[in-house]
Every structure is written in C-alpha cells, then in structure tokens.
Scaffold this active site. Sequence first.
Site, PDB file in Angstrom:
ATOM      1  N   CYS A   1       0.817  -1.216   0.000  1.00  0.00           N
ATOM      2  CA  CYS A   1       0.000   0.000   0.000  1.00  0.00           C
ATOM      3  C   CYS A   1       0.847   1.261   0.000  1.00  0.00           C
ATOM      4  O   CYS A   1       0.352   2.342  -0.345  1.00  0.00           O
ATOM      5  CB  CYS A   1      -0.950   0.013   1.195  1.00  0.00           C
ATOM      6  N   ASN A   2       2.121   1.163   0.366  1.00  0.00           N
ATOM      7  CA  ASN A   2       2.925   2.393   0.381  1.00  0.00           C
ATOM      8  C   ASN A   2       4.169   2.354  -0.499  1.00  0.00           C
ATOM      9  O   ASN A   2       4.978   3.277  -0.456  1.00  0.00           O
ATOM     10  CB  ASN A   2       3.320   2.772   1.821  1.00  0.00           C
TER      11      ASN A   2
ATOM     12  N   ASP B   1       6.492  -0.975  11.127  1.00  0.00           N
ATOM     13  CA  ASP B   1       5.350  -1.782  10.700  1.00  0.00           C
ATOM     14  C   ASP B   1       5.871  -3.081  10.105  1.00  0.00           C
ATOM     15  O   ASP B   1       6.438  -3.099   9.016  1.00  0.00           O
ATOM     16  CB  ASP B   1       4.535  -1.010   9.666  1.00  0.00           C
TER      17      ASP B   1
ATOM     18  N   GLN C   1       5.015  -9.531   3.430  1.00  0.00           N
ATOM     19  CA  GLN C   1       4.888  -9.103   2.041  1.00  0.00           C
ATOM     20  C   GLN C   1       6.182  -9.346   1.273  1.00  0.00           C
ATOM     21  O   GLN C   1       6.166  -9.778   0.115  1.00  0.00           O
ATOM     22  CB  GLN C   1       4.502  -7.620   2.004  1.00  0.00           C
TER      23      GLN C   1
ATOM     24  N   THR D   1     -10.190 -10.181   2.509  1.00  0.00           N
ATOM     25  CA  THR D   1      -9.693 -10.975   3.643  1.00  0.00           C
ATOM     26  C   THR D   1      -8.298 -11.527   3.379  1.00  0.00           C
ATOM     27  O   THR D   1      -7.968 -12.637   3.795  1.00  0.00           O
ATOM     28  CB  THR D   1     -10.669 -12.127   3.972  1.00  0.00           C
ATOM     29  N   GLY D   2      -7.480 -10.746   2.660  1.00  0.00           N
ATOM     30  CA  GLY D   2      -6.073 -11.102   2.506  1.00  0.00           C
ATOM     31  C   GLY D   2      -5.330 -10.814   3.799  1.00  0.00           C
ATOM     32  O   GLY D   2      -5.941 -10.657   4.857  1.00  0.00           O
TER      33      GLY D   2
ATOM     34  N   GLY E   1      -6.383  -7.526   5.380  1.00  0.00           N
ATOM     35  CA  GLY E   1      -7.767  -7.687   5.799  1.00  0.00           C
ATOM     36  C   GLY E   1      -7.886  -8.533   7.053  1.00  0.00           C
ATOM     37  O   GLY E   1      -8.635  -8.205   7.979  1.00  0.00           O
TER      38      GLY E   1
END
Length: 412
Positions: free
Chosen positions: A58-59, A118, A124, A194-195, A198
């Site tokens: 996401c970043n 984080d 990831q 729901t990954g 999620g």
Amino acid sequence: MQAQSTKSISDFYVIGINYRKTDAAIRGNFAVNADQYSEILTKAGDFALDELFVLSTCNRTEMYGFAGCADQMIALLCTVTAGDISTFKDLAYIKNGQEAVEHVYSVAAGLDSQILGDYEIVGQLKNAVKHAREKGFIGSFLERVVNSALQASKCIKNQTQISGGTVSVSFAAIQYIKEFYQSILGKKILLLGTGKIGRNTCKNLIDYLDTQDITLINRTQEKADILAKELGLTSAPLTELKENIEAAEIILVATNSPKPTILKSHLENTGDKLIIDLSIPYNVEATAAELENVQLVNVDELSKLKDETLQKREAEVPRAKTIIAEHIEELMEWYALRKHVPFLKSLKTRLKSIHSCNLYLQAAHGYIPAETEDDRIQKVINGMALKMRQQNQYGCQYLEALNDYMEYSKAN
C-alpha cells in the site's frame, strides 16, 4: 527461466516509488497485483533481465534485481502497470550496488515503512520473493541478501522496541475509528477483502473494539467463509455487496482490485458512513468523498496518526541501524569470498592433476600417503580462501598454494 548464479554487486539495482514523494493515487498507477507480477516475470527476458523480484504494497512499488542499467527495470515495470516511464522517473528513487543492498535491509526492518516499525512488510517481502523463486528468478545473491535482511529484521524485533506497541496500517484504522466514534456499540461493520491486511484488520477490530458485529466479503467467498467461521463472524457473497454497504455504518476496504469495488452510487442515500480504504490502488471511487453522508479515509491519511508508541520507536532507530550494519558486514564478507570461487575451483583442479607431473612425483617421493590427498587439498583451498579474504590481494597464488600443499604432504 533460471536466474544466473554469479552476479556482480555493481549490477544490483532497486527502483521504486513510495509514500515519501507520491500519494496513494499515483502509487496506484504503478501497483502490481498477482496477475501483473506473473506478467512481469514472463516478459523479463524481453528486457534482458533474469534475476529480480517485485514488492508492491500500500505504500510502495519496488523492483529489485540485476541489470545493465536501471532503465531496463523501469521499462519492464511500466510496460505492465498503468503508469508511464516519464512519471515514474520524475518521482522514483534508483539505488545501486551497496546502497541498494542497504535498502533491502531498511525495508525488511520496517525502517522505511510509512508507519515506522510496521512489520507487515516482512510477510509481504517473503511472499514477493517466494513468487519470483518459484519462477526461477532468485539466484544465490538475491537469496542470500533477502535471508540476511530477514535475519537482521528478526534480531531488531527481538533486541529493540522498534516494533513495540501496536502500530501498523491496520491498527491505525482502529485508532481512527476510536477517535471518530465515542462508541461503536450497535454499529455494523463491513470488511471487504480478507487477505493478509484484511485478516490483520479484522483481528484488530475484534481485539481493540470488542465487537463481532462484522460481515466479511471477499472476491473468493471461501476465504471469507473460513475466516468468519474461525473468528465467529458473518460472511456474505460478493453478489450481496450493495445490500451490506447499505446496512453498514463502518466500512473497511482491503482489496487489490485494479478498479474501485465500492462506487459512489453504492453509497447515495444510505445513511452516514465511515469508509477506510486500505487498498492501493484505491478501491473506493474517489467521488464518493463528495457525498455529505460519507467520511472517506485512505492509507496516507492514516499514516499521519502519531502517538507515544511511534516516539518510542524513533528512539530505537540507531540501535536498529547498528544491527543492520553488522549483518551487512557479514554479507559483504560472503560476497568477497564468492568472487574468488572461480579461482579456488581452478586451483583445486590443478592440485588434483599435479600427480601426473614427473617433477612433482620426484620431489614428493616417499612422503605422500595417497589416502590423505583430498584432505590435504581441501586444507590448501580453505587456507587460500582465508588469505584472499583477509589480504584481498592476488599474486603468485598457485605457487603459494603448491608450497602449502607440499608442506602438508611433508607433515604427513
């Protein structure tokens, strides 16, 4: 495609964009989903690339790999994504050699995360490398770098407080909800996606908001059903999305669809809504924010939340960097030794063939037990490798190795 095993660190690059210079809308144009990742690996050969992996969160969107120049990697990324080369170059960072190596460690440790420390990035990163490895795009250097970076990350987590407290993108969403509502008693929550993010968000909702009035929807319904059963929640099929949007007062979106899943039309005349979009690219239509009944928040806004936990994490950064430096030093020692592998292999071959040399046979007559030949050769190789690493110099190494071999022979 099988990645080459011998690479020079001078050809190692990282190209990427992240939250520092781009907003979520721009990052969305360069985001890479699972299908696009596979396409990148399929097309890599067309750009003369054979060892790489892509990290898209996401970043950030980053490509790590070996190339003659960074332009090869940039062109490949922009061929597959919606973004263009000109925009990418204007906003991107390009790191090469040891600077690129250091970046891998910084990312794995959460030092480069939008919310410091984080550790969702660890999972990831592992998944990104796993996908490339399965396609043969991870060679010995990349494997070693990633494994070392993950080891450093684990040490940092265990030996510092940089991940102390509960601050992540998914937890920041919970903080926002708590600040927005005095009480969520009786408020229905819809979680779309729901990954990994999620799932984490869902568990945080239960743990920190003390609610189970949550409905889960996922593109693959089975995944939503399994998570709902595990946590005692409700699930619904994607075909019932509109009805569940209307019923919910809090909506969290953590999907990876290339186009918005929740549209402005879904939200018109449906009552007040707090919508938190954790997706990149955005999965809530931007014009939804124009509705008076909608409060729309994205990942960039969530990352601005500050608290005492983050301040404590900042104080741990110097210690984390020290740990990283120690692991990088070990990596570079390994890399320096690998550069000598071709020579050491050649040396071993020559030492084994020396027994056909009459001059050697005459000199060695009477004191060379045949059964210890391999042991003596390996002793020479190990000793020469150590000297080359410590002295970092070349010279008459064949002669030196021969002298060592003869001395070992005499000793036996």
